[in-house]
Scaffold this motif. Structure first.
Motif, PDB file in Angstrom:
ATOM      1  N   UNK A  79     -44.046  60.150  44.995  1.00 11.81           N
ATOM      2  CA  UNK A  79     -44.941  60.974  45.501  1.00 11.81           C
ATOM      3  C   UNK A  79     -46.000  60.282  46.266  1.00 11.81           C
ATOM      4  N   UNK A  80     -46.855  59.341  45.772  1.00 10.38           N
ATOM      5  CA  UNK A  80     -48.011  58.619  46.177  1.00 10.38           C
ATOM      6  C   UNK A  80     -47.559  57.860  47.256  1.00 10.38           C
ATOM      7  N   UNK A  81     -46.468  57.027  46.909  1.00 15.47           N
ATOM      8  CA  UNK A  81     -46.232  56.128  48.032  1.00 15.47           C
ATOM      9  C   UNK A  81     -45.394  56.579  49.147  1.00 15.47           C
ATOM     10  N   UNK A  82     -44.838  57.842  48.971  1.00 17.50           N
ATOM     11  CA  UNK A  82     -44.306  58.486  50.338  1.00 17.50           C
ATOM     12  C   UNK A  82     -45.359  59.014  51.341  1.00 17.50           C
ATOM     13  N   UNK A  83     -46.670  59.418  50.428  1.00 18.79           N
ATOM     14  CA  UNK A  83     -47.620  59.766  51.382  1.00 18.79           C
ATOM     15  C   UNK A  83     -48.817  58.640  51.766  1.00 18.79           C
ATOM     16  N   UNK A  84     -48.277  57.516  51.569  1.00 17.64           N
ATOM     17  CA  UNK A  84     -49.171  56.369  52.031  1.00 17.64           C
ATOM     18  C   UNK A  84     -49.800  56.384  53.227  1.00 17.64           C
ATOM     19  N   UNK A  90     -35.892  62.621  41.806  1.00 15.42           N
ATOM     20  CA  UNK A  90     -37.337  62.302  42.243  1.00 15.42           C
ATOM     21  C   UNK A  90     -37.437  61.604  43.475  1.00 15.42           C
ATOM     22  N   UNK A  91     -36.562  60.532  43.486  1.00 11.94           N
ATOM     23  CA  UNK A  91     -36.583  59.862  44.832  1.00 11.94           C
ATOM     24  C   UNK A  91     -35.800  60.518  46.070  1.00 11.94           C
ATOM     25  N   UNK A  92     -34.702  61.484  45.806  1.00 14.89           N
ATOM     26  CA  UNK A  92     -34.281  62.257  46.721  1.00 14.89           C
ATOM     27  C   UNK A  92     -35.214  63.197  47.265  1.00 14.89           C
ATOM     28  N   UNK A  93     -35.999  63.828  46.454  1.00 14.13           N
ATOM     29  CA  UNK A  93     -36.877  64.770  46.737  1.00 14.13           C
ATOM     30  C   UNK A  93     -38.208  64.331  47.528  1.00 14.13           C
TER      31      UNK A  93
END
Length: 267
Positions: free
Chosen positions: A262-267, A139-142
């Motif tokens: 997912x949420x954090x990457x799109x902050x 998940x982290x890599x993606x």
């Protein structure tokens, strides 16, 4: 070019790296003692070698040779060729993913080298299930994680099951184990990271709110059973929760990692 060596005896001592793969305790001791780990499947073997890990040897049936011909051509390690039935007798399970490789481990890099230039790191405290660790790496890599930090008691991300579930993400995503766990959060704060702990604490706010506007984030997830230790839960800069439907308190940690990344990457 790898040397192709046909094997007819499942007791051949040259196959020691691949023996009894279902015995987790035995494998942990053997792999630690000999500084090795195993990759399973054509894609994962390829990603391990392309990630810079040196092969000790390969094990595969004849029908698997063509798919990894370029990888074998680039390696000097022996490739043990044996029937699928014989491979199953050696490993203890049906080898259906294409190939196996035994590779040399490398020393853990320093914390500073792993987080240099990173804006989003995933911190895993005491996840003991290899499947969950592998899923978190995938998940982290993606989903935009720059690096992963592990507590001393976290399951081995190079264990065969973790590597397989993570589809080799451990070979492309920078990571290290942090021995000085007690002071790891202050150390991250000193490098400019705001720590956001996933927890059911009474003062936890929705994750989307907790990560809004932050530059460098350390997203912290705790163990499968008890979650984060009290020190990490209380010392984090912010505590966050993934809002659930009525009657459900939380997600499995692997699922929570995917949603949170997912949420954090799109902050």
């Amino acid at each position: 070019m790898a040397r192709l060596i046909e094997i007819a005896d499942p007791a051949d001592p040259r196959l020691a790296d691949y023996r009894d793969l279902r015995d987790v305790q035995l494998r942990r001791a053997l792999e630690a003692e000999h500084g090795l780990f195993l990759a399973e499947g054509e894609k994962v073997v390829r990603r391990a070698v392309e990630g810079g890990f040196e092969a000790r040897s390969f094990l595969m049936a004849p029908r698997w040779l063509d798919g990894l011909a370029d990888v074998l051509d680039a390696s000097d390690a022996p490739c043990y060729v044996l029937s699928e039935a014989l491979a199953e007798r050696v490993t203890g399970f049906h080898v259906h993913r294409g190939a196996l490789a035994s590779l040399h481990r490398r020393p853990d890099p320093s914390l500073e080298s792993v987080i240099e230039g990173a804006r989003f790191v995933l911190v895993l405290e005491d996840l003991v299930d290899h499947t969950n660790v592998g899923a978190a790496f995938r998940s982290g890599a993606a989903l935009g994680v720059d690096a992963v930090l592990l507590s001393p008691r976290c399951a081995d991300p190079l264990y065969r099951r973790a590597v397989k579930v993570g589809m080799g993400a451990v070979f492309s995503l920078p990571w290290t184990r942090v021995p000085d766990w007690y002071d790891a959060l202050p150390t991250l704060a000193g490098h400019g990271f705001t720590s956001v702990a996933l927890t059911l604490a009474p003062d936890a706010v929705p994750l989307e709110e907790a990560v809004a506007g932050l530059d460098r984030i350390a997203l912290v997830l705790g163990s499968e059973g008890h979650g984060l230790t009290s020190r990490w839960e209380q010392s984090a800069d912010r505590r966050a929760i993934i809002p659930m439907a009525a009657g459900i308190d939380s997600l499995n940690v692997a699922a929570a990692a995917a949603v949170a990344c997912y949420v954090t990457a799109r902050r």
